[in-house]
Design a protein around this motif. Structure first.
Motif, PDB file in Angstrom:
ATOM      1  N   VAL A 169       0.856  -1.190   0.000  1.00  0.00           N
ATOM      2  CA  VAL A 169       0.000   0.000   0.000  1.00  0.00           C
ATOM      3  C   VAL A 169       0.893   1.242   0.000  1.00  0.00           C
ATOM      4  CG1 VAL A 169      -1.737   1.292   1.288  1.00  0.00           C
ATOM      5  CG2 VAL A 169      -1.807  -1.223   1.282  1.00  0.00           C
ATOM      6  N   VAL A 170       0.626   2.154  -0.942  1.00  0.00           N
ATOM      7  CA  VAL A 170       1.406   3.395  -1.015  1.00  0.00           C
ATOM      8  C   VAL A 170       0.494   4.600  -0.785  1.00  0.00           C
ATOM      9  CG1 VAL A 170       2.869   4.857  -2.474  1.00  0.00           C
ATOM     10  CG2 VAL A 170       3.040   2.353  -2.626  1.00  0.00           C
ATOM     11  N   ASN A 186      -2.366  11.440   8.173  1.00  0.00           N
ATOM     12  CA  ASN A 186      -1.936  10.985   9.503  1.00  0.00           C
ATOM     13  C   ASN A 186      -2.664   9.704   9.884  1.00  0.00           C
ATOM     14  OD1 ASN A 186      -0.258  13.131  10.115  1.00  0.00           O
ATOM     15  ND2 ASN A 186      -1.754  14.247  11.346  1.00  0.00           N
ATOM     16  N   SER A 187      -3.965   9.776   9.746  1.00  0.00           N
ATOM     17  CA  SER A 187      -4.809   8.697  10.207  1.00  0.00           C
ATOM     18  C   SER A 187      -4.598   7.445   9.358  1.00  0.00           C
ATOM     19  CB  SER A 187      -6.264   9.176  10.124  1.00  0.00           C
ATOM     20  OG  SER A 187      -7.097   8.478  10.985  1.00  0.00           O
ATOM     21  N   PHE A 188      -4.549   7.648   8.045  1.00  0.00           N
ATOM     22  CA  PHE A 188      -4.325   6.510   7.158  1.00  0.00           C
ATOM     23  C   PHE A 188      -2.999   5.845   7.502  1.00  0.00           C
ATOM     24  CE2 PHE A 188      -2.888   4.582   3.115  1.00  0.00           C
ATOM     25  CZ  PHE A 188      -3.959   3.737   2.878  1.00  0.00           C
ATOM     26  N   SER A 189      -1.979   6.686   7.702  1.00  0.00           N
ATOM     27  CA  SER A 189      -0.661   6.146   8.013  1.00  0.00           C
ATOM     28  C   SER A 189      -0.686   5.387   9.348  1.00  0.00           C
ATOM     29  CB  SER A 189       0.360   7.279   8.060  1.00  0.00           C
ATOM     30  OG  SER A 189       1.644   6.773   8.335  1.00  0.00           O
ATOM     31  N   GLN A 196       0.417  -3.081   9.177  1.00  0.00           N
ATOM     32  CA  GLN A 196       1.710  -3.677   8.804  1.00  0.00           C
ATOM     33  C   GLN A 196       2.257  -4.500   9.962  1.00  0.00           C
ATOM     34  OE1 GLN A 196       4.894  -1.653   6.188  1.00  0.00           O
ATOM     35  NE2 GLN A 196       5.454  -1.042   8.266  1.00  0.00           N
ATOM     36  N   LYS A 197       2.133  -3.950  11.149  1.00  0.00           N
ATOM     37  CA  LYS A 197       2.590  -4.654  12.361  1.00  0.00           C
ATOM     38  C   LYS A 197       1.834  -5.965  12.558  1.00  0.00           C
ATOM     39  CE  LYS A 197       3.427  -3.108  17.048  1.00  0.00           C
ATOM     40  NZ  LYS A 197       3.005  -2.069  18.006  1.00  0.00           N
ATOM     41  N   GLU A 198       0.557  -5.949  12.175  1.00  0.00           N
ATOM     42  CA  GLU A 198      -0.256  -7.166  12.307  1.00  0.00           C
ATOM     43  C   GLU A 198      -0.113  -8.066  11.077  1.00  0.00           C
ATOM     44  OE1 GLU A 198      -4.282  -6.423  13.601  1.00  0.00           O
ATOM     45  OE2 GLU A 198      -3.656  -4.907  15.071  1.00  0.00           O
ATOM     46  N   GLY A 199       0.814  -7.697  10.161  1.00  0.00           N
ATOM     47  CA  GLY A 199       1.085  -8.555   9.008  1.00  0.00           C
ATOM     48  C   GLY A 199       0.072  -8.465   7.895  1.00  0.00           C
ATOM     49  N   LEU A 200      -0.737  -7.408   7.890  1.00  0.00           N
ATOM     50  CA  LEU A 200      -1.804  -7.312   6.900  1.00  0.00           C
ATOM     51  C   LEU A 200      -1.385  -6.589   5.624  1.00  0.00           C
ATOM     52  CD1 LEU A 200      -4.668  -6.326   9.396  1.00  0.00           C
ATOM     53  CD2 LEU A 200      -4.199  -8.609   8.477  1.00  0.00           C
ATOM     54  N   VAL A 201      -0.436  -5.674   5.712  1.00  0.00           N
ATOM     55  CA  VAL A 201       0.000  -4.904   4.540  1.00  0.00           C
ATOM     56  C   VAL A 201       1.491  -4.582   4.653  1.00  0.00           C
ATOM     57  CG1 VAL A 201      -2.266  -3.759   4.286  1.00  0.00           C
ATOM     58  CG2 VAL A 201      -0.449  -2.637   5.605  1.00  0.00           C
ATOM     59  N   ASP A 202       2.065  -4.138   3.537  1.00  0.00           N
ATOM     60  CA  ASP A 202       3.356  -3.444   3.554  1.00  0.00           C
ATOM     61  C   ASP A 202       3.077  -1.995   3.199  1.00  0.00           C
ATOM     62  OD1 ASP A 202       5.350  -5.384   4.215  1.00  0.00           O
ATOM     63  OD2 ASP A 202       4.879  -6.339   2.290  1.00  0.00           O
ATOM     64  N   PHE A 203       3.663  -1.075   3.928  1.00  0.00           N
ATOM     65  CA  PHE A 203       3.226   0.315   3.811  1.00  0.00           C
ATOM     66  C   PHE A 203       4.363   1.274   3.482  1.00  0.00           C
ATOM     67  CE2 PHE A 203       1.794   4.361   5.969  1.00  0.00           C
ATOM     68  CZ  PHE A 203       0.948   4.723   4.933  1.00  0.00           C
ATOM     69  N   THR A 204       4.137   2.061   2.446  1.00  0.00           N
ATOM     70  CA  THR A 204       5.099   3.071   1.991  1.00  0.00           C
ATOM     71  C   THR A 204       4.406   4.427   1.856  1.00  0.00           C
ATOM     72  OG1 THR A 204       6.370   1.427   0.764  1.00  0.00           O
ATOM     73  CG2 THR A 204       6.590   3.739   0.045  1.00  0.00           C
ATOM     74  N   PHE A 217       2.839   9.219  13.674  1.00  0.00           N
ATOM     75  CA  PHE A 217       1.853   8.537  12.836  1.00  0.00           C
ATOM     76  C   PHE A 217       2.472   7.534  11.864  1.00  0.00           C
ATOM     77  CE2 PHE A 217      -0.068  12.612  13.978  1.00  0.00           C
ATOM     78  CZ  PHE A 217      -1.238  12.163  14.547  1.00  0.00           C
ATOM     79  N   THR A 218       3.804   7.480  11.812  1.00  0.00           N
ATOM     80  CA  THR A 218       4.446   6.692  10.749  1.00  0.00           C
ATOM     81  C   THR A 218       5.405   5.610  11.239  1.00  0.00           C
ATOM     82  OG1 THR A 218       6.256   8.294  10.575  1.00  0.00           O
ATOM     83  CG2 THR A 218       4.335   8.702   9.190  1.00  0.00           C
ATOM     84  N   PRO A 219       5.169   4.990  12.421  1.00  0.00           N
ATOM     85  CA  PRO A 219       6.138   4.005  12.913  1.00  0.00           C
ATOM     86  C   PRO A 219       6.224   2.789  11.996  1.00  0.00           C
ATOM     87  CG  PRO A 219       4.120   3.880  14.199  1.00  0.00           C
ATOM     88  CD  PRO A 219       3.988   5.091  13.303  1.00  0.00           C
ATOM     89  N   GLY A 220       7.398   2.559  11.452  1.00  0.00           N
ATOM     90  CA  GLY A 220       7.583   1.377  10.604  1.00  0.00           C
ATOM     91  C   GLY A 220       7.310   1.598   9.131  1.00  0.00           C
ATOM     92  N   ALA A 221       6.784   2.782   8.787  1.00  0.00           N
ATOM     93  CA  ALA A 221       6.494   3.040   7.370  1.00  0.00           C
ATOM     94  C   ALA A 221       7.779   3.279   6.603  1.00  0.00           C
ATOM     95  CB  ALA A 221       5.591   4.263   7.232  1.00  0.00           C
ATOM     96  N   GLN A 222       7.817   2.819   5.349  1.00  0.00           N
ATOM     97  CA  GLN A 222       8.894   3.216   4.436  1.00  0.00           C
ATOM     98  C   GLN A 222       8.542   4.567   3.884  1.00  0.00           C
ATOM     99  OE1 GLN A 222      10.258  -0.350   1.801  1.00  0.00           O
ATOM    100  NE2 GLN A 222      11.687   1.374   1.986  1.00  0.00           N
ATOM    101  N   ILE A 223       9.499   5.471   3.885  1.00  0.00           N
ATOM    102  CA  ILE A 223       9.196   6.828   3.419  1.00  0.00           C
ATOM    103  C   ILE A 223      10.127   7.203   2.280  1.00  0.00           C
ATOM    104  CG2 ILE A 223       9.069   9.266   4.075  1.00  0.00           C
ATOM    105  CD1 ILE A 223       8.313   8.289   6.900  1.00  0.00           C
ATOM    106  N   SER A 224       9.539   7.731   1.206  1.00  0.00           N
ATOM    107  CA  SER A 224      10.311   8.057   0.016  1.00  0.00           C
ATOM    108  C   SER A 224       9.925   9.435  -0.502  1.00  0.00           C
ATOM    109  CB  SER A 224      10.027   7.007  -1.067  1.00  0.00           C
ATOM    110  OG  SER A 224      10.472   7.466  -2.315  1.00  0.00           O
TER     111      SER A 224
END
Lengths: 321, 321, 321
Positions: A169-170, A186-189, A196-204, A217-224
């Protein structure tokens, strides 16, 4: 559930999504649950989707709904204590919230940020005081920093449409002509990071320099800062504009083309495209995507009902205990 | 019934009037029909009679009603395709209509004409796009060129109060201080011309030179520029102001006295006097008529409920199929 | 009950309060009474408590509710007869009221005074014409000179919280920054004077010179210009600002401190403090009182539901006869 404000108010994302989808399959199964219960929807700002979908959800549960538009002149609420109220605010939130809590079993509140006073906005002063003083469960209908009914909706929609177990998910920043709040991204992130933590998605997250969201709001997110790179292999692209958090409320000129269109879609894994609406056509998102087979925006908006209904159902169940 | 927009959406006028009068005699006979069905009323312009009577009709059928006032700042809809939305319109009708269609089983839309762009108004661009994109049955709550719930009401009222089989009905132009749309007279004429064709009425239109209605609405109508002549033998006089169609939206000075009053009433067959309301007293229509025995205006307004209810009933029956 | 406008519309205060408290104990006992009955709430001015509490009361009785906000541009009503309506008023109250009476079984009307034309305000021209022309029972939701749902609420609240058979009740003028109507104090005084006559309370009014209420509202009341004296031994203090009646709508500078606070509370018999809300904190009434144990303001606001419900119940019972 006493409050629905952030992802922290839900125990397990998989379970709540499953429950929402069960409600979607049988919307009137619990229409006795809300009998003699009243939902009050308080709008300090305009609303279309949230207004209608939350009303619909409440009615599906057999609730009565009262709507209070307080965005007109003369309804300015005082939120500060220790102020002599000899100015333009006509009522203190202590009284206004408490009174509405007397008439309603559950309240919903919509209140946008000022985009001027970062601290007041990010401490969620108004929302928190409303919760504190009204004395009944409160659903956020979008607050200064979050829009949780939208984010829950988005997770439901992703779950329904995913073709792989753990889709990519981007969240993609997009241009706009106005300075918009960070509440939706913020909320979406926040929700996607938890998913992502629960293994449901990968998030960027992809955004131009200067549009960094607050780190809470972005713990663990890949940011580009490179949209093309971020889109590689994406299964879902969530398009949204927001103004700067760092230079609070600012809008920077962005040289590169960040509008989502069919050419960029080619970089993805035939991604489904989402947007919370209202969307500025051919500014944030191209018409060709919106009118094409990859757009989920109407189905997404439709799912707002089931997100609201699962939240109200859980609150009603708690009230019945 | 998938759409209620013009007289063409009704097969047989006698039958629909009969059905409406049966509903009036037993308003709650079908209150199971609307169970779990939601009517959304969307107002881009103000409304009193239409708002209340349509709500009432829906509730009599057991429907839930949600009202959306979009006539305030910030809800401007984009209707054109191929426009980069970097201006003042915040949402495209493609999304707005589609989303409302997701939350509602039937929609009603009120939208007045610009009175500036004749082509846009008379192609009913906004209404038609709303119907196209929302995906559910739509009731016109008055559009740019027609007000069909009013016209159906008027035919119901004429049927109830006629003393001869085929009464003479006169649509009489009247003065006003503002430039008003042609929607009500267009629509009334369209319905009366069809009623004349079905042998239900004889229909005459009287207006000063320059106030000709578009010919598509007046097939078979007798048209006169002499009010006194037109009123001879009239059983019903329908008083209404409208601005010019030819010189679109213009208001010409009219030397002669076109206000309906008791003296003019003497020319008629003790005619009943009708008006869709709101009426400007002693400008369009004299107080002596409005407060006297010949006025039907309140009974007419009251019948708005039954016109709305027969339309909603037919739409609900189609949804149940 | 055909009208609820003043204390004269209630036979016996003790009985109506008892009935209201019985409703509070069993809010849904009569929910068949309002089946197929519609309440129309017409607001010519803003409303929060009255709007929500009256809706809630009606829903508790099984009624349907339609709300009409007419406080926006373009809904100006003409109230005078014999006027050629070629100005800014778009509809005469004769038609507007009559039409709403066709759609609703009971109507509520809120209309504030001009504070400019004392005679028009104090003859209750608008309210009386609305009653006359609508043809159905009407509940005042606050008119130019009275707010009877508030006053009935206040009597209910005093009855619930009194510690002696015949408590001393003081209406205490308080400062404000705006010129406010006399409706709430007039009405409170009218009800308390009648309650005093029925042996339920002792009633005193305290206000600065120049703020005398019209004598028709204060028969038998003790009147003082000395707040400290008036507060001696008080069991209830009802705090409220109003503008001058004599010098109609004027606001005089008041040298003395008339804000109710804890120090003044010491003069009383540990009095409970009331206010109809919204209240200007630390201008009319101190925060320390509002947030302390002596304040009844939220419980009072809560009781608005039961006052409205007993009135609607009596009207519905009359309609059923």
């Amino acid at each position: 559930m006493k409050k629905f404000f952030s992802v922290a108010d839900v125990d397990n994302l998989g379970t709540v999504v499953e429950e929402a989808l069960a409600i979607k399959a049988a919307p009137y199964a619990e229409e006795q649950l809300g009998k003699h219960k009243t939902l009050g929807l308080v709008f300090l700002n305009p609303s279309l989707r949230t207004r209608l979908s939350t009303q619909k959800a409440a009615m599906n549960l057999g609730m009565q709904v009262m709507v209070m538009n307080m965005d007109k002149d003369g309804w300015a609420l005082e939120t500060q204590d220790g102020v002599v109220m000899n100015g333009t605010t006509v009522e203190h939130i202590r009284e206004a919230a408490a009174v509405m809590g007397e008439y309603c079993d559950i309240l919903g509140l919509r209140s946008f940020p000022s985009l001027k006073d970062k601290e007041a906005d990010y401490t969620e002063d108004l929302f928190n005081k409303f919760v504190k003083f009204c004395g009944v469960p409160v659903v956020s209908l979008e607050s200064a920093t979050r829009h949780p009914l939208q984010s829950l909706t988005d997770l439901i929609t992703i779950t329904e449409h995913k073709r792989v177990d753990r889709p990519k998910v981007v969240l993609a920043w997009a241009p706009h002509v106005k300075a918009l709040p960070q509440a939706v991204p913020n909320s979406f992130s926040e929700w996607m990071c938890q998913a992502q933590k629960e293994g449901l998605v990968d998030f960027t997250i992809a955004h131009p320099m200067g549009y960094e969201l607050s780190k809470e709001f972005t713990p663990g997110a890949q940011i580009s800062n490179n949209l093309e790179e971020a889109l590689q292999g994406a299964d879902f692209v969530y398009v949204k504009n927001w103004s700067s958090f760092v230079d609070y409320g600012a809008v920077y000129p962005v040289a590169q083309n960040w509008m989502m269109d069919n050419e960029k879609l080619k970089l993805t894994n035939d991604a489904k495209v989402m947007h919370c609406l209202p969307v500025r056509r051919d500014l944030e998102l191209s018409s060709e995507i919106l009118d094409g087979p990859n757009s989920l925006v109407i189905k997404e908006a439709s799912n707002r009902v089931w997100a609201a209904q699962v939240v109200l159902k859980r609150m009603l169940e708690d009230l019945r205990k």
